[in-house]
Design a protein around this motif. Structure first.
Motif, PDB file in Angstrom:
ATOM      1  N   PHE A  42       0.875  -1.354   0.275  1.00  0.00           N
ATOM      2  CA  PHE A  42       0.553  -0.124  -0.226  1.00  0.00           C
ATOM      3  C   PHE A  42       0.635   1.005   0.114  1.00  0.00           C
ATOM      4  O   PHE A  42       0.692   2.080  -0.874  1.00  0.00           O
ATOM      5  CB  PHE A  42      -0.959   0.506   1.246  1.00  0.00           C
ATOM      6  N   ALA A  43       1.990   1.010   0.691  1.00  0.00           N
ATOM      7  CA  ALA A  43       3.239   2.597   0.932  1.00  0.00           C
ATOM      8  C   ALA A  43       3.391   2.547  -0.512  1.00  0.00           C
ATOM      9  O   ALA A  43       3.760   3.758  -0.874  1.00  0.00           O
ATOM     10  CB  ALA A  43       3.988   2.190   1.742  1.00  0.00           C
ATOM     11  N   ALA A  44       4.220   1.581  -0.859  1.00  0.00           N
ATOM     12  CA  ALA A  44       4.630   1.489  -2.385  1.00  0.00           C
ATOM     13  C   ALA A  44       3.418   2.385  -3.688  1.00  0.00           C
ATOM     14  O   ALA A  44       4.206   3.238  -4.055  1.00  0.00           O
ATOM     15  CB  ALA A  44       5.122   0.231  -2.889  1.00  0.00           C
ATOM     16  N   ILE A  45       2.094   1.727  -3.216  1.00  0.00           N
ATOM     17  CA  ILE A  45       1.196   2.765  -4.511  1.00  0.00           C
ATOM     18  C   ILE A  45       1.298   3.575  -3.981  1.00  0.00           C
ATOM     19  O   ILE A  45       0.907   4.734  -5.072  1.00  0.00           O
ATOM     20  CB  ILE A  45      -0.015   1.634  -3.949  1.00  0.00           C
ATOM     21  N   THR A  46       0.970   4.126  -2.861  1.00  0.00           N
ATOM     22  CA  THR A  46       0.715   5.605  -2.381  1.00  0.00           C
ATOM     23  C   THR A  46       2.575   6.620  -3.003  1.00  0.00           C
ATOM     24  O   THR A  46       2.022   7.741  -3.490  1.00  0.00           O
ATOM     25  CB  THR A  46       0.848   5.968  -1.207  1.00  0.00           C
ATOM     26  N   ASP A  47       3.230   5.573  -3.349  1.00  0.00           N
ATOM     27  CA  ASP A  47       4.919   6.234  -3.419  1.00  0.00           C
ATOM     28  C   ASP A  47       4.424   6.931  -5.305  1.00  0.00           C
ATOM     29  O   ASP A  47       4.865   8.019  -6.017  1.00  0.00           O
ATOM     30  CB  ASP A  47       5.800   5.348  -3.764  1.00  0.00           C
ATOM     31  N   TRP A  48       3.877   6.033  -6.054  1.00  0.00           N
ATOM     32  CA  TRP A  48       3.062   6.275  -7.851  1.00  0.00           C
ATOM     33  C   TRP A  48       2.031   6.979  -7.398  1.00  0.00           C
ATOM     34  O   TRP A  48       2.553   8.268  -8.204  1.00  0.00           O
ATOM     35  CB  TRP A  48       3.094   4.665  -8.097  1.00  0.00           C
ATOM     36  N   PHE A  49       1.421   6.978  -6.569  1.00  0.00           N
ATOM     37  CA  PHE A  49       0.194   7.898  -6.396  1.00  0.00           C
ATOM     38  C   PHE A  49       0.497   9.473  -6.214  1.00  0.00           C
ATOM     39  O   PHE A  49      -0.242  10.503  -7.297  1.00  0.00           O
ATOM     40  CB  PHE A  49      -0.489   7.335  -5.838  1.00  0.00           C
ATOM     41  N   ASP A  50       1.518   9.715  -5.202  1.00  0.00           N
ATOM     42  CA  ASP A  50       1.868  11.002  -5.117  1.00  0.00           C
ATOM     43  C   ASP A  50       2.280  11.592  -6.061  1.00  0.00           C
ATOM     44  O   ASP A  50       2.213  12.726  -6.059  1.00  0.00           O
ATOM     45  CB  ASP A  50       2.518  10.813  -3.995  1.00  0.00           C
TER      46      ASP A  50
END
Length: 190
Positions: free
Chosen positions: A40-48
């Motif tokens: 989930f944290a890795a996905i937030t990195d892409w989204f931010d």
């Protein structure tokens, strides 16, 4: 300061202690839950990053915090998999990956102070390293070789991707160092 990309980045920082605590809980699916939080944290990195570009919401705070958030959660994950697997085959790449991150961070900071930050901006190889590293860590953190009776080889893939990420990491570090080398050799007036 309170843009959607910055909130996602701050969330990633706040997830670090949650990720570590959940991973080390004494219950059956703790490692898989920890791997999910890391994912989930890795996905937030892409989204931010995507949202900052899409919405034009670049801020100095986000530019500072994003790489810090990345290094905090990846560093924690590397330490955790090195501890969990207690193997040189995991510990050596973990140490190399963390060492490279510290080296490149220092190099980028120095190059920015020298007015040459464009010389060490993120490259395709660096992005490929990040992707391989994130997938490797998700696989290794999850400890899943089978899921619901089906062999998925997620840990085996994690080992392979960890070494691929390490090779890409050393390669990208060499590229950054070669780009910066002529500036590192310049004598100072001081």
């Amino acid at each position: 300061m309170w843009t959607v990309p910055n909130i996602l980045t701050l969330l990633r920082v706040l997830l670090v202690p949650v990720f570590v605590v959940v991973y080390f809980l004494d219950w059956r699916w703790a490692h898989q839950a920890g791997a999910f939080i890391f994912w989930f944290a890795a996905i937030t990195d892409w989204f931010d990053g995507y949202l900052a570009r899409r919405l034009g919401q670049f801020t100095p705070f986000g530019a500072f915090l994003d790489p810090v958030a990345d290094k905090l959660i990846v560093g924690a994950a590397l330490i955790m998999v090195a501890h969990t697997y207690d193997s040189l085959w995991v510990t050596i790449p973990a140490i190399l990956l963390m060492s490279r991150e510290l080296f490149i961070s220092a190099l980028r900071e120095w190059m920015a102070e020298s007015g040459q930050k464009e010389m060490v901006k993120v490259s395709f190889i660096g992005k490929a390293k990040t992707m391989a590293q994130m997938l490797a860590l998700i696989g290794l953190l999850s400890e899943l070789e089978t899921f619901m009776g089906v062999t998925i080889y997620w840990v085996t893939l994690g080992h392979i991707l960890l070494w691929l990420a390490t090779a890409l990491s050393v390669w990208s570090m060499a590229i950054y160092l070669m780009a910066a080398w002529k500036f590192l050799l310049v004598k100072s007036d001081a």
